[in-house]
Design a protein around this motif. Structure first.
Motif, mmCIF file in Angstrom:
data_model
loop_
_atom_site.group_PDB
_atom_site.id
_atom_site.type_symbol
_atom_site.label_atom_id
_atom_site.label_comp_id
_atom_site.label_asym_id
_atom_site.label_seq_id
_atom_site.Cartn_x
_atom_site.Cartn_y
_atom_site.Cartn_z
ATOM 1 N N ILE A 86 -95.716 2.665 -54.513
ATOM 2 C CA ILE A 86 -95.280 4.034 -54.910
ATOM 3 C C ILE A 86 -94.109 4.128 -55.925
ATOM 4 C CG2 ILE A 86 -93.792 4.973 -53.148
ATOM 5 C CD1 ILE A 86 -97.036 6.659 -54.098
ATOM 6 N N PHE A 87 -93.514 3.025 -55.518
ATOM 7 C CA PHE A 87 -91.971 3.081 -56.150
ATOM 8 C C PHE A 87 -91.823 3.327 -57.724
ATOM 9 C CE2 PHE A 87 -90.034 2.195 -51.987
ATOM 10 C CZ PHE A 87 -88.776 3.059 -52.283
ATOM 11 N N PRO A 88 -92.937 2.465 -58.340
ATOM 12 C CA PRO A 88 -92.643 2.861 -60.020
ATOM 13 C C PRO A 88 -92.800 4.435 -60.325
ATOM 14 C CG PRO A 88 -93.854 0.889 -59.614
ATOM 15 C CD PRO A 88 -93.750 1.642 -58.238
ATOM 16 N N VAL A 90 -91.850 7.336 -58.213
ATOM 17 C CA VAL A 90 -90.903 8.187 -57.579
ATOM 18 C C VAL A 90 -89.942 8.265 -58.627
ATOM 19 C CG1 VAL A 90 -89.091 8.102 -56.154
ATOM 20 C CG2 VAL A 90 -91.084 6.923 -55.364
ATOM 21 N N GLY A 92 -86.777 8.435 -60.026
ATOM 22 C CA GLY A 92 -85.553 8.370 -59.982
ATOM 23 C C GLY A 92 -84.655 8.870 -60.988
ATOM 24 N N ALA A 93 -85.231 8.727 -61.930
ATOM 25 C CA ALA A 93 -84.642 9.059 -63.366
ATOM 26 C C ALA A 93 -84.317 10.594 -63.120
ATOM 27 C CB ALA A 93 -85.609 9.073 -64.520
ATOM 28 N N ILE A 95 -83.872 12.232 -60.687
ATOM 29 C CA ILE A 95 -82.670 12.771 -59.507
ATOM 30 C C ILE A 95 -81.319 12.510 -60.453
ATOM 31 C CG2 ILE A 95 -81.412 12.001 -57.384
ATOM 32 C CD1 ILE A 95 -84.087 11.214 -56.453
ATOM 33 N N ALA A 121 -92.591 15.067 -57.589
ATOM 34 C CA ALA A 121 -92.571 14.545 -56.613
ATOM 35 C C ALA A 121 -93.780 15.122 -55.741
ATOM 36 C CB ALA A 121 -91.215 15.089 -55.656
ATOM 37 N N LEU A 124 -96.882 13.679 -56.981
ATOM 38 C CA LEU A 124 -97.028 12.291 -56.419
ATOM 39 C C LEU A 124 -97.877 12.578 -55.036
ATOM 40 C CD1 LEU A 124 -96.622 9.350 -56.529
ATOM 41 C CD2 LEU A 124 -94.237 9.942 -55.967
ATOM 42 N N PHE B 141 -86.800 -2.398 -63.213
ATOM 43 C CA PHE B 141 -86.800 -0.957 -63.333
ATOM 44 C C PHE B 141 -86.154 -0.398 -64.720
ATOM 45 C CE2 PHE B 141 -88.693 -0.299 -59.322
ATOM 46 C CZ PHE B 141 -89.844 0.527 -59.587
ATOM 47 N N THR B 216 -83.952 5.257 -53.975
ATOM 48 C CA THR B 216 -84.849 6.602 -53.964
ATOM 49 C C THR B 216 -85.672 6.794 -52.718
ATOM 50 O OG1 THR B 216 -86.384 5.409 -55.256
ATOM 51 C CG2 THR B 216 -85.093 6.840 -56.418
#
Lengths: 154, 268
Positions: A86-88, A90, A92-93, A95, A121, A124, B141, B216
């Motif tokens: 899932i991480f790619p 999420v 993050g950018a 946030i 989010a 997802l 990333f 995250t």
């Protein structure tokens, strides 16, 4: 070619996350492939002109499906693959930019970014939910004892 | 003993005395091992039920929350508080396998106890390995988000710093909120420092985002969704709240580092 490289890099980064979550070594490759699939779908959907939230939703579908198939194939909990894969996706950018605009005092941009982050989010979450609740043929998992263990109990 | 020597599917028989107590403890210990290492609520509940059935524990009632287990059986009640610790998916898989073998009748009570002790003793990877993995992940990333070599290298350093900080805070039992803020601030500081001192043309945004991915709340988000799908609304809500909180902490950390950097620039 460019996409292939992106796939590999995303797979490697997911694999690294798998290491930090203590995934057993034999499952790391599958984790990586899941993340690679997710990122590749995301990038392709963006290139097709979808919004980031829609692209995330569209990428979560094949990701979750792949994770469920891995889980059946390797007889391991689905979480093992899903948590890493899932991480790619999420945001993050999102946030980061929300915090950044907040500091800049750019209220409108901050609200936009924050809203988009929340949308990603939710997209997802919806994507995972949709495929997770899809019924899949379970006969392979339901088989009581695999043939590899057949000799153990005489 | 509930497990027969020959049959693969032993018929559950009610047991009494120490065997019953030991079996109940085994099931609860297995459940808390699952929960604290990152199993979903429904998986914990299901696994405990399966294990109880195959060990012949009758009248077995279990209720699992995101951070607690409640079990009652024949008037005996056990409650466990299971605070979230580090995720160890290897142990989750191992307990899953244990319950499957128990259900198939390939393990007896003593064997299962020994196996569970083994699983709980499975070591985590070393701190250096975890830091290296999160550093490499951050660098990847940074590239995926449009960075080049410089951004990837800076994200590498920032990701390693974050991972080491998180592990240090965990060892010192410092609260998650504080450790998240601190790590996000540290990662941002590393990137801003590199831009100010070493590489003026560095795209700090990309490097910071790459490094931020390690922190995250992807885990809480995914687990929260999975809990809600399985109708464990309370646990799901707890985890989603956790995800929002962590995201806020990361934003705070980034903000803190930026504010400090702006202030420093004014002074100099």
């Amino acid at each position: 070619m460019e996409y292939l490289f992106q796939f590999v890099v995303a797979a490697v980064s997911t694999l690294c996350f798998g290491i930090t979550f203590q995934v057993p070594r034999r499952h790391l490759l599958a984790c990586g492939i899941g993340g690679g699939i997710a990122w590749l779908c995301y990038v392709l959907c963006l290139a097709l002109g979808l919004s980031p939230a829609m692209a995330t939703f569209a990428a979560a579908l094949p990701l979750t499906l792949a994770c469920r198939l891995f889980a059946i194939r390797f007889r391991a909990p689905v979480t093992l693959f899903l948590l890493c894969g899932i991480f790619p996706l999420v945001p993050g950018a999102g946030i980061y930019y929300t915090a950044y605009y907040f500091l800049q005092g750019a209220g409108q941009q901050m609200a936009d970014k924050g809203f988009e982050t929340a949308k990603i989010a939710i997209a997802l979450a919806l994507g995972i939910a949709l495929v997770s609740s899809l019924p899949l043929p379970r006969h392979r998992r339901a088989r009581p004892a695999g043939p590899r263990n057949a000799g153990e109990n005489p | 003993m509930a497990v027969s020597e020959t049959g693969r599917k032993p018929r559950p028989t009610p047991m009494a005395g120490t065997g019953y107590r030991r079996a109940l403890m085994l099931v609860i210990d297995a459940g808390s091992t699952l929960l604290e290492n990152g199993g979903e609520v429904f998986r914990v509940q299901q696994t405990m039920q399966i294990m109880a059935d195959s060990l012949g524990i009758t009248d077995f009632n279990v209720y699992v929350l995101a951070n607690g287990i409640f079990v009652s059986s024949h008037g005996r009640t056990e409650i466990r508080h299971v605070p979230a610790t580090a995720i160890h998916l290897g142990r989750v898989e191992a307990v899953n396998e244990l319950s499957r073998e128990l259900a198939a009748g390939r393990l007896d009570l003593a064997g299962a106890e020994a196996r569970l002790a083994e699983i709980r003793a499975v070591p985590s990877r070393r701190a250096a390995a975890l830091a290296a993995a999160s550093a490499a992940g951050s660098a990847c990333f940074a590239y995926l988000f449009g960075g080049f070599l410089a951004e990837a290298v800076v994200a590498l350093a920032a990701g390693a710093a974050e991972s080491l900080l998180v592990q240090l805070c965990r060892k010192k039992r410092i609260s998650r909120i504080f450790s998240d803020i601190l790590s996000a601030a540290a990662g941002t500081t590393v990137a801003l420092f590199c831009r100010a001192v070493l590489l003026p043309e560095l795209d700090a945004d990309t490097a910071i985002i790459g490094a931020l991915m390690v922190l995250t709340p992807g885990v809480s988000l995914t687990m929260g969704v999975r809990d809600i799908i399985n109708a464990d609304y309370l646990s799901g809500a707890i985890r989603l709240l956790d995800a929002i909180l962590v995201a806020g902490c990361l934003a705070c950390g980034v903000g803190l580092a930026y504010t400090a950097a702006f202030a420093l620039r004014e002074v100099l």
